[in-house]
Design an enzyme around this catalytic site. Structure first.
Site, PDB file in Angstrom:
ATOM      1  N   ASP A 154       0.679  -1.355   0.088  1.00  0.00           N
ATOM      2  CA  ASP A 154      -0.021  -0.026   0.008  1.00  0.00           C
ATOM      3  C   ASP A 154       0.720   1.074  -0.104  1.00  0.00           C
ATOM      4  OD1 ASP A 154       0.717  -0.335   2.835  1.00  0.00           O
ATOM      5  OD2 ASP A 154      -1.006  -0.019   3.594  1.00  0.00           O
ATOM      6  N   LYS A 176       8.814  -0.361  -5.703  1.00  0.00           N
ATOM      7  CA  LYS A 176       7.590  -1.391  -5.890  1.00  0.00           C
ATOM      8  C   LYS A 176       6.557  -0.622  -6.948  1.00  0.00           C
ATOM      9  CE  LYS A 176       6.592  -4.563  -3.746  1.00  0.00           C
ATOM     10  NZ  LYS A 176       7.066  -5.924  -4.088  1.00  0.00           N
TER      11      LYS A 176
HETATM   12  P1  NAD Z   1      11.345 -10.461   3.176  1.00  0.00           P
HETATM   13  O1  NAD Z   1      12.599  -9.317   3.169  1.00  0.00           O
HETATM   14  O2  NAD Z   1      11.162 -10.775   4.533  1.00  0.00           O
HETATM   15  O3  NAD Z   1      11.759 -11.340   2.120  1.00  0.00           O
HETATM   16  C1  NAD Z   1      12.161 -11.339   0.964  1.00  0.00           C
HETATM   17  C2  NAD Z   1      12.673 -12.503   0.183  1.00  0.00           C
HETATM   18  O4  NAD Z   1      13.069 -12.151  -1.035  1.00  0.00           O
HETATM   19  C3  NAD Z   1      14.088 -12.950   0.974  1.00  0.00           C
HETATM   20  O5  NAD Z   1      14.029 -14.315   1.088  1.00  0.00           O
HETATM   21  C4  NAD Z   1      15.059 -12.777   0.118  1.00  0.00           C
HETATM   22  O6  NAD Z   1      16.175 -13.751   0.141  1.00  0.00           O
HETATM   23  C5  NAD Z   1      14.506 -12.721  -1.297  1.00  0.00           C
HETATM   24  N1  NAD Z   1      15.210 -11.987  -2.293  1.00  0.00           N
HETATM   25  C6  NAD Z   1      15.535 -10.386  -2.196  1.00  0.00           C
HETATM   26  N2  NAD Z   1      16.152 -10.396  -3.339  1.00  0.00           N
HETATM   27  C7  NAD Z   1      16.155 -11.404  -3.977  1.00  0.00           C
HETATM   28  C8  NAD Z   1      16.657 -11.591  -5.668  1.00  0.00           C
HETATM   29  N3  NAD Z   1      17.273 -10.624  -6.127  1.00  0.00           N
HETATM   30  N4  NAD Z   1      16.499 -12.732  -6.004  1.00  0.00           N
HETATM   31  C9  NAD Z   1      15.729 -13.757  -5.279  1.00  0.00           C
HETATM   32  N5  NAD Z   1      15.227 -13.612  -4.212  1.00  0.00           N
HETATM   33  C10 NAD Z   1      15.329 -12.380  -3.482  1.00  0.00           C
HETATM   34  O7  NAD Z   1       9.954  -9.651   2.627  1.00  0.00           O
HETATM   35  P2  NAD Z   1       8.614  -9.799   2.877  1.00  0.00           P
HETATM   36  O8  NAD Z   1       8.080  -8.881   4.160  1.00  0.00           O
HETATM   37  O9  NAD Z   1       8.450 -11.445   2.894  1.00  0.00           O
HETATM   38  O10 NAD Z   1       7.759  -9.335   1.571  1.00  0.00           O
HETATM   39  C11 NAD Z   1       7.589  -9.948   0.527  1.00  0.00           C
HETATM   40  C12 NAD Z   1       6.849  -9.208  -0.536  1.00  0.00           C
HETATM   41  O11 NAD Z   1       5.758  -8.605   0.092  1.00  0.00           O
HETATM   42  C13 NAD Z   1       7.692  -8.140  -1.152  1.00  0.00           C
HETATM   43  O12 NAD Z   1       7.258  -7.844  -2.396  1.00  0.00           O
HETATM   44  C14 NAD Z   1       7.152  -6.780  -0.332  1.00  0.00           C
HETATM   45  O13 NAD Z   1       7.327  -5.449  -0.952  1.00  0.00           O
HETATM   46  C15 NAD Z   1       5.553  -7.410  -0.071  1.00  0.00           C
HETATM   47  N6  NAD Z   1       4.867  -6.477   1.124  1.00  0.00           N
HETATM   48  C16 NAD Z   1       5.513  -6.888   2.210  1.00  0.00           C
HETATM   49  C17 NAD Z   1       4.661  -6.317   3.327  1.00  0.00           C
HETATM   50  C18 NAD Z   1       5.168  -6.467   4.791  1.00  0.00           C
HETATM   51  O14 NAD Z   1       4.366  -6.006   5.906  1.00  0.00           O
HETATM   52  N7  NAD Z   1       6.132  -7.283   5.008  1.00  0.00           N
HETATM   53  C19 NAD Z   1       3.478  -5.500   3.119  1.00  0.00           C
HETATM   54  C20 NAD Z   1       3.246  -5.105   1.838  1.00  0.00           C
HETATM   55  C21 NAD Z   1       3.790  -5.759   0.777  1.00  0.00           C
END
Ligand code: NAD
Ligand code: TYD
Length: 352
Positions: free
Chosen positions: A134, A162
């Site tokens: 968001d 994003k």
């Molecule tokens: P996180 O940081 O916990 O995990 C990200 C994962 O992506 C890790 O395992 C990392 O090793 C992997 N990664 C990073 N770069 C990479 C690459 N170049 N190639 C392959 N793998 C790679 O993130 P999260 O909190 O689980 O978020 C997951 C998704 O959800 C993201 O796209 C984030 O933008 C979105 N999101 C997260 C939240 C939140 O509250 N955590 C909220 C809204 C959206």
């Protein structure tokens, strides 16, 4: 869905999603987890899944920016569905160093789309579901909500990267006809979150009697979504969502940061037999994050009305479960913070 590729499956939400997929009865799809294993990844999270479902779960260490590797993996497992979580995800880190955010979030998403497009042009259709935040909508005042139709106004390098990736995904649908869907969700909480994000950081600091840093005046507002409910929403979109559409997913659960931290103090205190007051004394108002967005609040009527999705737990229940999980998994917390997982990665995969 016979072969689902999950990117970023060793991160917070990806781990929960992979675990969620294997809790489903009567499904025979295989799951391929593609993760580069950055600092935020914890490959041990899925060791039990690897053992129990060795014929249905596969891990491939790869960077989503590497077109050759991604193409090879898609073909090797005959992937028909991609659920794209992989990203650099922490706003504070994006302020300190935006470069990896541009690479992974924009170039990585572009690379995946190109691999899907190449196959699409040869007649192989792959569903591409993109996970966004968001934060792309910017910052709200006291009133109002983010709708799917709200204009994009990202304000941090993280949210800008994003937003760029969302635009690319939509453009590949409009220009090339790729089979895409997008979900845009609010702040997630739950097990397996790296303790740099607000909720696990506060819990771990309380357990260790360390200061609880609250940015600025603490009156910033976030809309908290239990990670399991995020997973069920993605599943509904995969099953019933309309191609080309975007769906907002929210907790409908707004909390001022300071109120949330105080509430956490009360919850944790009860669990560890301490006075809540002694934990609240650890709260320290610190310098604000540059460009700190004031309020996020999602309107998620579309997914509720069109796909019948609902949140399953109230915040008190979800947070209680989450606090318990971190207290029970203190060893996990210590390992992720110590960099021990990086050693594990080195031993198991040969390089960092
Ligand atoms: P996180 O940081 O916990 O995990 C990200 C994962 O992506 C890790 O395992 C990392 O090793 C992997 N990664 C990073 N770069 C990479 C690459 N170049 N190639 C392959 N793998 C790679 O993130 P999260 O909190 O689980 O978020 C997951 C998704 O959800 C993201 O796209 C984030 O933008 C979105 N999101 C997260 C939240 C939140 O509250 N955590 C909220 C809204 C959206
Ligand atoms: P965070 O978990 O980093 O998520 P996001 O910035 O993506 O919303 O932060 C949630 C809120 O908590 C945000 O308003 C910033 C604030 N915050 C603190 O006050 N102290 C902290 O130590 C952290 C990490 C965040």
């Amino acid at each position: 869905m016979n072969s689902i590729l999950v990117t970023g499956g060793c991160g917070f939400i990806g781990t929960n999603f992979v675990r969620f997929l294997f809790e489903k009865d009567g499904e025979n799809f295989i799951v391929v987890n593609v993760d580069k294993l950055t600092y935020a990844a914890n490959p041990e999270n899925l060791v039990d899944i690897q053992e129990r479902y060795s014929k249905r779960y596969f891990f491939e260490r790869a960077d989503i920016c590497d077109f050759e590797s991604i193409s090879r993996i898609i073909d090797k497992y005959d992937v028909d569905t991609i659920v794209h979580f992989a990203a650099e995800s922490h706003v504070d880190r994006s302020i300190l160093g935006p470069s990896d955010f541009v690479k992974t979030n924009i170039v990585g998403t572009f690379t995946l789309l190109e691999a899907v497009r190449e196959r699409f042009e040869k007649g192989k259709i792959i569903r591409f579901h993109h996970i966004s935040t968001d934060e792309v909508y910017g910052s709200l005042g006291k009133e109002g909500y983010f709708y799917e139709s709200s204009p994009y106004q990202p304000r941090s390098p993280y949210s800008a990267s994003k937003a760029a990736s969302d635009h690319l995904v939509r453009s590949y649908h409009n220009t090339y006809g790729l089979n895409v869907t997008i979900s845009i969700c609010s702040n997630n909480y739950g097990p397996y979150q790296f303790p740099e994000k607000l909720i696990p950081l506060m819990i771990v600091n309380m357990l260790e009697n360390k200061e609880l840093p609250v940015y600025g005046d603490g009156k910033h507002i976030r809309d908290w979504l239990f990670v399991y409910d995020h997973c069920t929403a993605i599943w509904e979109i995969l099953k019933k969502g309309k191609v080309g559409e975007t769906y907002n997913i929210g907790g409908e659960n707004e909390w001022e940061n300071i109120r949330l931290v105080e509430f956490l103090c009360e919850l944790v205190a009860k669990k560890i037999n301490k006075e809540a007051g002694s934990l609240k004394k650890l709260i320290k108002f610190v310098k604000d994050r540059p460009g700190h967005d004031r309020r996020y609040a999602i309107n998620c009527e579309k997914i509720k009305n069109e796909l019948g999705w609902r949140q399953s737990v109230d915040f008190e229940t979800g947070l209680d479960f989450t606090v318990d999980w971190y207290i029970r998994n203190i060893e996990w917390l210590n390992k992720v913070r110590s960099g021990e997982y990086l050693k594990w990665i080195e031993i198991n995969y040969g390089y960092r």
